[in-house]
Write a protein that holds these residues in place. Structure first.
Motif, short mmCIF file in Angstrom:
data_model
loop_
_atom_site.label_atom_id
_atom_site.label_comp_id
_atom_site.label_asym_id
_atom_site.label_seq_id
_atom_site.Cartn_x
_atom_site.Cartn_y
_atom_site.Cartn_z
N ILE A 1 0.76 -1.11 -0.13
CA ILE A 1 0.14 0.00 0.19
C ILE A 1 1.12 1.37 0.03
O ILE A 1 2.06 1.36 0.86
CB ILE A 1 -1.08 -0.15 1.14
N ILE A 2 0.60 2.26 -0.91
CA ILE A 2 1.46 3.45 -0.97
C ILE A 2 0.62 4.39 -0.26
O ILE A 2 -0.68 4.68 -0.54
CB ILE A 2 1.60 3.79 -2.37
N GLN A 3 1.09 5.05 0.70
CA GLN A 3 0.47 6.15 1.48
C GLN A 3 1.31 7.57 0.99
O GLN A 3 2.48 7.81 1.14
CB GLN A 3 0.67 6.00 2.76
N PHE A 4 0.41 8.60 0.76
CA PHE A 4 0.75 9.86 0.40
C PHE A 4 -0.03 11.18 0.96
O PHE A 4 -1.02 11.20 1.01
CB PHE A 4 0.88 10.10 -1.25
N GLY A 5 0.86 11.87 1.62
CA GLY A 5 0.62 13.18 1.99
C GLY A 5 -0.66 13.05 3.22
O GLY A 5 -0.46 11.94 3.98
N GLY A 6 -1.37 14.11 3.61
CA GLY A 6 -2.25 14.18 4.62
C GLY A 6 -2.00 15.44 5.31
O GLY A 6 -1.30 16.24 4.97
N ASN A 7 -2.96 15.50 6.38
CA ASN A 7 -3.03 16.62 7.35
C ASN A 7 -2.55 16.31 8.68
O ASN A 7 -3.23 15.35 9.21
CB ASN A 7 -4.40 17.17 7.22
N SER A 8 -1.61 17.01 9.23
CA SER A 8 -0.95 16.64 10.60
C SER A 8 -1.73 17.60 11.83
O SER A 8 -1.37 17.78 12.69
CB SER A 8 0.28 16.75 10.66
N GLU A 9 -2.71 18.60 11.18
CA GLU A 9 -3.27 19.33 11.89
C GLU A 9 -2.47 20.83 12.10
O GLU A 9 -3.11 21.69 12.01
CB GLU A 9 -3.81 18.95 13.25
N THR A 10 -1.19 20.66 12.01
CA THR A 10 -0.52 21.93 12.14
C THR A 10 -0.05 22.16 10.69
O THR A 10 0.30 23.43 10.39
CB THR A 10 0.70 21.61 12.90
N HIS A 11 0.16 21.43 9.88
CA HIS A 11 0.45 21.42 8.42
C HIS A 11 0.51 20.20 7.59
O HIS A 11 0.04 19.17 7.95
CB HIS A 11 2.03 21.65 8.48
N PHE A 12 0.24 20.70 6.31
CA PHE A 12 -0.05 19.61 5.16
C PHE A 12 1.37 18.77 4.90
O PHE A 12 2.55 19.45 5.05
CB PHE A 12 -0.35 20.23 3.99
N LEU A 13 1.28 17.47 4.67
CA LEU A 13 2.47 16.80 4.48
C LEU A 13 2.56 16.31 2.87
O LEU A 13 1.42 16.23 2.12
CB LEU A 13 2.23 15.50 5.25
N ARG A 14 3.78 16.10 2.46
CA ARG A 14 3.92 15.38 1.09
C ARG A 14 4.71 14.42 1.13
O ARG A 14 5.37 14.01 -0.08
CB ARG A 14 4.52 16.68 0.24
N ASP A 15 5.10 13.54 2.18
CA ASP A 15 5.84 12.47 2.18
C ASP A 15 5.02 11.20 1.62
O ASP A 15 3.85 11.25 1.81
CB ASP A 15 6.42 12.26 3.81
#
Length: 527
Positions: A445-459
């Motif tokens: 499964i490939i997981q990309f990005g999301g919201n950490s509540e403090t900032h958006f992610l792009r990993d």
């Protein structure tokens, strides 16, 4: 699509201005289209064409039907206010298709190998694509070569060369070519003072960039039908990728010694993955956004079964009301159908915004936001839903290893919600050609990005599923269960509930007249 933080600069009249004094960070909704290649691990931004485009959005659903990407609904912003979307768009993302080019298309096989002479054997590729796949010429995306030989003295084969379309196999103009095999040769100076050794050979050889080593005579004498070998010189894909796939392909073989030994080219073929040489990415709007059975929404969940997309949940209306109704979008008819569902059985999870993937092991989810606790805690756990038992269970996941030094502190993805995930079965034989040399494990499964509540992610992370316990989802039980589910009374129950179809376009069936459809039934049928 998706949401991102951008720097917005304005003056007092609201016009854009290049001034850091009047700049602030704001959330922007994108309608960019990106593609990730699991073989090269590269991202590429796709340029869309056409007269209309979907507006930027987040928390929409994305499904695949017949190789087309279908997006539904989502959330956007207009003049500072949230806008819920109810439109449906489709786009052909440039599907890669696998084809076999038989070596016997032009000339008969088997073909005799004459000692001391070169054999040129040609075939013609004429791959066509349907209107759904695109128009125009097709080009090579990935290629593999299979050669089947018989010889009473295989050591006499000095080389095997492949020529692509628009190349010449005349000695004065070698053109587009790659040497698949290079032997020592019986007339080589290293052989002259040695006793001649002959080995009888009859087997298939596979040349592919996925091979670990090139073929030599030692390996040639002990081949494995599944073993693949690298070309003797260069890379098949580096040479032929993006080159025209259609035209004349030629295989050249040289039997170096005229001693009466007998050899034959029994068969050869190309396994070619192709895509359109000139890709076009065109969005097309599907339906009237004001369907009486579908309220504009965002944050919903979708599951595809055949040519139908089932939707549940999400938020709609000015008060962002949670939606418990279940809908089905029938792609061929371009209509929404409201299903009769029991909302009491649709237990709301205590975690929202999980990234979910349907896999052979059931539904696997990651992350989410715990909405039962004050402070809205983000999660980093992995959970699995057993389709047969209907039970959720936590999955123990090992931390990552071999992490680059700059990411040493990150052993696993940080807590997040609203990330994207995709399931890839790279060991699927029907996709093996496309995924030769993939950088990941075979089932992931490939997981990309999301919201950490403090900032958006792009990993981006990959979760390998090969070691997951199957419990009651072993292959043989899956087959037996599915045979029961798709026949007889079980199938009739499905067709009278979740799979219920309107009799004609003008009918307006009351969903209360249909049998009850549960989300568990939908997940089960999709699985």
């Amino acid at each position: 699509g998706g949401a991102a933080n951008v720097c917005v600069c304005t003056n007092n009249q609201g016009n854009e201005l290049n001034s850091t004094e009047l700049c602030h960070m704001a959330i922007s909704h994108s309608n960019d289209l990106w593609r990730f290649d699991p073989v090269t691990t590269f991202w590429s931004r796709l340029v869309t064409s056409g007269l209309s485009f979907p507006v930027g959005r987040e928390q929409h659903s994305a499904s695949v039907i017949d190789g087309k990407l279908v997006i539904i609904g989502g959330l956007t912003e207009d003049d500072g206010s949230n806008v819920f979307l109810g439109d449906v768009w489709e786009m052909n993302p440039g599907r890669i298709t696998n084809h076999t080019v038989e070596g016997s298309n032009n000339q008969e096989l088997p073909a005799a190998l004459q000692g001391g002479k070169v054999l040129y054997h040609s075939t013609t590729s004429n791959i066509t694509r349907s209107d759904d796949d695109g128009k125009g010429d097709v080009c090579v995306s990935n290629i593999r070569v299979e050669v089947q030989l018989e010889h009473t003295c295989i050591e006499q084969i000095e080389y095997i060369v492949l020529y692509g379309p628009n190349s010449s196999h005349m000695k004065s103009s070698r053109g587009h070519q790659i040497q698949l095999f290079r032997g020592i040769g019986m007339n080589n100076s290293r052989r002259k003072n040695k006793k001649q050794v002959c080995t009888q050979f009859a087997s298939k050889i596979i040349f592919s960039d996925a091979g670990k080593d090139p073929m030599d005579h030692l390996r040639l004498m002990n081949p494995s039908n599944e073993q693949q070998f690298k070309p003797a010189s260069g890379s098949l894909n580096n040479l032929f990728r993006d080159a025209p796939a259609n035209g004349e392909w030629t295989l050249e073989l040289y039997d170096s010694k005229a001693d009466g030994g007998h050899g034959k080219l029994i068969d050869w073929k190309l396994q070619v993955a192709v895509t359109a040489c000139k890709e076009e990415f065109i969005w097309t709007r599907r339906n009237d956004p004001f369907s009486p059975d579908f309220f504009p929404r965002y944050g919903h969940t979708s599951v595809t079964i055949g040519k139908s997309i089932f939707l549940i949940g999400g938020y709609a209306g000015r008060k962002k009301s949670p939606q418990d109704s279940m809908l089905r979008y029938d792609y061929d008819d371009d209509v929404w159908i409201r299903l009769q569902s029991n909302s009491q059985n649709l237990r709301r999870s205590t975690s929202a915004g999980r990234a979910s993937s349907l896999t052979p092991w059931g539904v696997v989810t990651f992350g989410g936001m715990n909405v039962d606790n004050d402070g809205s805690i983000q999660e980093d756990g992995v959970w699995r839903y057993n389709v047969i038992d209907g039970v959720w269970s936590s999955v123990d996941v090992l931390n990552a290893n071999n992490i680059p030094s700059q990411f040493e502190a990150e052993k696993r993805p940080m807590p997040r919600y609203l990330g994207a995930s995709a399931f890839l079965d790279l060991k699927d034989k029907s996709r093996a050609l496309i995924t030769d040399g993939a950088a990941f494990g075979s089932t992931i499964i490939i997981q990309f990005g999301g919201n950490s509540e403090t900032h958006f992610l792009r990993d981006m992370w990959s979760l390998t599923l090969n070691g997951m316990k199957t419990d009651k989802m072993a292959a043989e039980q899956h087959d037996n269960f599915c045979e029961w589910r798709t026949k007889g009374n079980a199938l009739n129950q499905w067709l009278s509930s979740c799979g219920h179809r309107q009799l004609n376009e003008t009918s307006n069936d009351d969903p209360s007249e249909n049998a009850m459809c549960s989300w568990e039934d939908v997940i089960m049928m999709a699985w």
